[in-house]
Design a protein around this motif. Sequence first.
Motif, mmCIF file in Angstrom:
data_model
loop_
_atom_site.group_PDB
_atom_site.id
_atom_site.type_symbol
_atom_site.label_atom_id
_atom_site.label_comp_id
_atom_site.label_asym_id
_atom_site.label_seq_id
_atom_site.Cartn_x
_atom_site.Cartn_y
_atom_site.Cartn_z
ATOM 1 N N ASN A 105 15.515 72.955 41.313
ATOM 2 C CA ASN A 105 16.101 71.614 41.320
ATOM 3 C C ASN A 105 16.031 70.903 42.660
ATOM 4 O O ASN A 105 16.136 69.684 42.722
ATOM 5 C CB ASN A 105 17.574 71.684 40.883
ATOM 6 C CG ASN A 105 17.740 71.988 39.416
ATOM 7 O OD1 ASN A 105 16.853 72.562 38.795
ATOM 8 N ND2 ASN A 105 18.860 71.602 38.847
ATOM 9 N N SER B 150 13.824 72.843 34.946
ATOM 10 C CA SER B 150 14.961 72.310 35.688
ATOM 11 C C SER B 150 16.234 72.910 35.126
ATOM 12 O O SER B 150 16.389 73.027 33.909
ATOM 13 C CB SER B 150 15.004 70.786 35.570
ATOM 14 O OG SER B 150 16.151 70.265 36.200
ATOM 15 N N TYR C 22 8.665 68.227 41.594
ATOM 16 C CA TYR C 22 9.433 68.598 40.411
ATOM 17 C C TYR C 22 8.844 69.885 39.844
ATOM 18 O O TYR C 22 7.630 70.002 39.673
ATOM 19 C CB TYR C 22 9.377 67.499 39.340
ATOM 20 C CG TYR C 22 9.634 66.130 39.902
ATOM 21 C CD1 TYR C 22 10.927 65.731 40.245
ATOM 22 C CD2 TYR C 22 8.592 65.232 40.119
ATOM 23 C CE1 TYR C 22 11.152 64.467 40.790
ATOM 24 C CE2 TYR C 22 8.807 63.981 40.653
ATOM 25 C CZ TYR C 22 10.092 63.600 40.987
ATOM 26 O OH TYR C 22 10.322 62.366 41.528
ATOM 27 N N ASP D 160 15.071 65.044 34.671
ATOM 28 C CA ASP D 160 15.349 64.779 36.083
ATOM 29 C C ASP D 160 14.164 64.155 36.824
ATOM 30 O O ASP D 160 14.237 63.920 38.033
ATOM 31 C CB ASP D 160 15.762 66.081 36.789
ATOM 32 C CG ASP D 160 17.074 66.627 36.240
ATOM 33 O OD1 ASP D 160 17.934 65.815 35.855
ATOM 34 O OD2 ASP D 160 17.235 67.864 36.166
#
Length: 413
Positions: free
Chosen positions: A233, A12, A8, A390
């Motif tokens: 992403n 994002s 990650y 996310d």
Amino acid sequence: MFQKVYPYACLSIDCTWAEWFRAMKRAIYTSETSNQLKPKISRLFSAEGNVIITLCVRSAFDLYLQALNLPIGTEIIMSAINIPEMVRIVRKYGYIPVPVDIDIDTLQTTPERVEAAITKKTGLIIIAETYGTRYSLAGISKVAKKHGIPLFEDCAEGFCGRNFSGDPNADITVFSFGPIKTATAFQGAVMIIRNNPQLLSQIKRIHQSYPVQPTKTYFKKVLKYSAGLIYLNWQGLNHVLRPPLMKIGFDYKKRVVGLMRGFPPGKGLEVYRYQPCAAMLSFMYRRLAIFNAEKFFKLNRGIQEGTDILTAGGVTVPGYAQRDRTYWLYPIMADETLKAYKDLNKAGIDAYKGISQLNCVEAPIGDSYTQPKNAIDMFEKLVYLPLHKDVPLKDIKKICNKTVELLNPKPKL
């Protein structure tokens, strides 16, 4: 190589590939006109016809300053965290930015600090609610009204659904829908002007005199931001490419962050003086109309659990005391910032130091001005963690526990 990679990025893009394709489609052809779309967007925020849609928050701010037409040398009180471009716009007009400090635990300033900064030269108060925090401006509004000074609420980072249209005590509220904001339209901002029909009319007149941004310009922006969707992403790519790039010392993060800037810094104000094209308005309306606030807040509650882990472990999280908060960028403070950055990345956590344009607003030179010590100290120690909506809750907990282990801060008393 890393023993573990959490795939990650610190940032994002709040957009799926399906939505990105819809933006591209609208940039190629949009059936509705700007005059049809503007009222539809406006009604999502207010039924009073007091909403203006601009290219970005800086466009809105520039419009507002044009309409106010304050004398050169006017002092503009600003809460001590904002982007440098907002400060530069203030100076472009010949005004003096005067920061008021914030409390690190809430990221709020206080009515007392604001009143202490007011002089005979003060012409405007700007309160920026940063890192997803929101708080009542009732006390600051009372001070502003006492001195006859307008209050500008900068909610560029604060959109969380159509049920929140800013603090009703503010004279102006702005929201951003730029490339790294919630419900991004890859560009665009909303400005709400309250209780001043004459000023609203003046701002509308100035805005309507602007040329419309060419649709091809918006098309190019949407196309460019596809790189953000790929690098930020795409978890699989992040997992595979991040370790070797870090190992060879290639700062891909700096390149990606630079690519995500909505407007190049340091340009003249003319870059902001366009009306949005119908393609942008059409995509913005879609993003706002389908926004699921219930889901958004549910995902943010998971990040709050991570905040609880960090603070219990002695890590300072700016704004941790603000429970009414959303998360799109997650800062922590570390005494040894560079060491913390390196240790976190070696552990597979995509920590970063300069991913945000946000910075401290420094006081002008002179004995009559006070430097915002808390804000300065905060920015000297900031590191950003990859915690956003996310990231699954199980990984939020793992990242936060690992951060506590690596930083090993002293327990809070």
